[in-house]
Design an enzyme around this catalytic site. Sequence first.
Site, mmCIF file in Angstrom:
data_model
loop_
_atom_site.group_PDB
_atom_site.id
_atom_site.type_symbol
_atom_site.label_atom_id
_atom_site.label_comp_id
_atom_site.label_asym_id
_atom_site.label_seq_id
_atom_site.Cartn_x
_atom_site.Cartn_y
_atom_site.Cartn_z
ATOM 1 N N ALA A 82 0.846 -1.204 0.000
ATOM 2 C CA ALA A 82 0.000 0.000 0.000
ATOM 3 C C ALA A 82 0.880 1.252 0.000
ATOM 4 O O ALA A 82 0.655 2.188 -0.785
ATOM 5 C CB ALA A 82 -0.932 -0.006 1.210
ATOM 6 N N CYS A 101 7.917 6.762 6.506
ATOM 7 C CA CYS A 101 7.631 5.394 6.043
ATOM 8 C C CYS A 101 7.763 5.130 4.546
ATOM 9 O O CYS A 101 8.208 4.044 4.169
ATOM 10 C CB CYS A 101 6.252 4.987 6.518
ATOM 11 S SG CYS A 101 6.213 4.837 8.312
ATOM 12 N N LYS A 146 11.383 4.297 3.505
ATOM 13 C CA LYS A 146 11.820 3.128 4.274
ATOM 14 C C LYS A 146 11.113 1.866 3.795
ATOM 15 O O LYS A 146 11.739 0.826 3.597
ATOM 16 C CB LYS A 146 11.545 3.406 5.755
ATOM 17 C CG LYS A 146 11.213 2.222 6.613
ATOM 18 C CD LYS A 146 11.031 2.632 8.056
ATOM 19 C CE LYS A 146 9.596 2.738 8.517
ATOM 20 N NZ LYS A 146 8.829 1.494 8.516
ATOM 21 N N ARG A 155 10.446 13.832 9.682
ATOM 22 C CA ARG A 155 11.269 12.690 9.242
ATOM 23 C C ARG A 155 11.197 12.550 7.721
ATOM 24 O O ARG A 155 10.126 12.535 7.142
ATOM 25 C CB ARG A 155 10.788 11.407 9.942
ATOM 26 C CG ARG A 155 11.089 11.425 11.445
ATOM 27 C CD ARG A 155 10.585 10.185 12.146
ATOM 28 N NE ARG A 155 9.139 10.129 12.206
ATOM 29 C CZ ARG A 155 8.440 9.116 12.736
ATOM 30 N NH1 ARG A 155 9.077 8.074 13.238
ATOM 31 N NH2 ARG A 155 7.123 9.146 12.762
#
Length: 457
Positions: A220, A273, A276, A343
């Site tokens: 996703a 995210c 990563k 981040r």
Amino acid sequence: MNQNILCIGAGYVGGPTMAMIALKCPETRVTVVDVNAERIAAWNSDALPIYEPGLDEVVRQCRGRNLFFSTEVEKGIEACDILFVAVNTPTKTFGHGAGYAADLQYWEKTARLIHDCAKGDKIVIEKCTLPVRTAEAMSRILHSGRTPHHFEVLSNPEFLAEGTAIADLTNPDRVLIGADATPSGRQALSVVADLYARWVPRERILTANVWSSELSKLAANAMLAQRVSSMNALSALCEATEADITEVAHAVGMDSRIGPKFLKASVGFGGSCFKKDILNLVYLCETYNLQEAAEYWRQVVLVNEWQQSRFVGNILQALFNTVAGKRIALLGFAFKADTGDTRESPAIRVARMLVEEHAQVVVCDPQALANARRDVADLGDRVVFEADPYAATKGADAVAILTDWTCFRELDYGRVLAGMRQPAFLFDGRNCVDHEALYELGFSVYAVGKPSRSRLD
Ligand code: NAD
Ligand code: UGA
């Protein structure tokens, strides 16, 4: 209280998700533990450790009633029946798989601690995002030695987005629960499904095998990021051809097979995210010798980095190929609006590239200044921080909008322009202001994927 839930990891996921469970299941006792005492103290204070619209209200309603924040990890493990693991799983920075693979050290420490402290059977739920088949490793660690206890490991990935976490948790598109097709797996699955069914319609509670569930989370995120990179790749072509990316996105998104969401070209995607998780996917593909699949996903990240470099390249070119000594105001440092999280924010790379060009960078953000200070601390006085956008832009040669905060959309740009050095340049990395109006006002305006409006032509 008829159930005792523990969540290990009081971060952007653990805090809000557990607060929502506590809100919707008032008879359940929910404890969130973390090794970071400062973070736990903040969760127990009026200044929560993360900025998330609506979160304060939810925490205020439940904290001390059936929601507790604590550093007593071991005690928490002993007392709970259901245990969520929401620790960080960053990209590995060392050794094998450095720069790609997930760093599972925090996750493994947690698994071993659960093994050592548990005094009874438990349902252990992977809430953090993990490589596919991690549950197998977790189960092995938990059942190692001669433990008399049974641990049923489930995967329940989280799909909330920052900035809209409370809305996403209140009304999720779906809740995904992966479990083994064994009697104990099915039993645990029904316990967790019943928990969510307190507020999520049953038809949105999906079940899957554990590996599909783990992989769906990576998939996703990869597909969402891929849409942004697709639009960003097209935005470069728009800038070269005088096509307009907003018009292209609208036309493309009207196709019901494609849909209108997540087609906004930008200075690039950020957040803890996307990058990563895609790199994790790349690593997994390589591990299974699927080189072409790995290269396909890697490109999503490369295009994102290229987009950030292109954005700075456009600034440099417009400002007569030099920004040395020029004051450049960055409006926004958070990776998206409505969060203080920075981040992997594109602003970090943009600031660094501008400093490499010897610019004087001014950072302005309504929620992210503390994080921004940490992110670029090594750049010293080449980057300064200013909470007031009018002060930040005063004397600047250029303004670059890097986060689409409402407050930046609603600035009095006449006042901004009056304070700037002339000619004044505006670079809209989020396509969130009225470019025509700003051009009429006197700015040279450069947006992403749109023809530039230079006052010097
Ligand atoms: P985070 O860094 O904000 O929080 C993780 C917390 O875990 C930290 O406070 C850390 O101190 C704590 N921790 C680490 N090891 C521990 C241990 N052994 N015992 C107790 N506490 C420990 O991370 P996050 O953003 O909340 O992300 C957590 C996971 O959720 C990641 O796998 C991420 O990919 C996934 N995820 C994040 C988001 C998001 O929006 N941030 C959304 C969906 C999924
Ligand atoms: C993303 C996913 O949307 C969540 O479903 C997922 O749970 C989460 O990652 C995660 O696993 O951490 P998040 O990163 O918080 O959520 O925020 P998004 O709204 O997805 O935005 C990510 C980045 O993409 C931001 O920098 C945003 O500005 C950018 N973006 C998004 C665009 O540039 N264009 C778009 O059209 C959409």
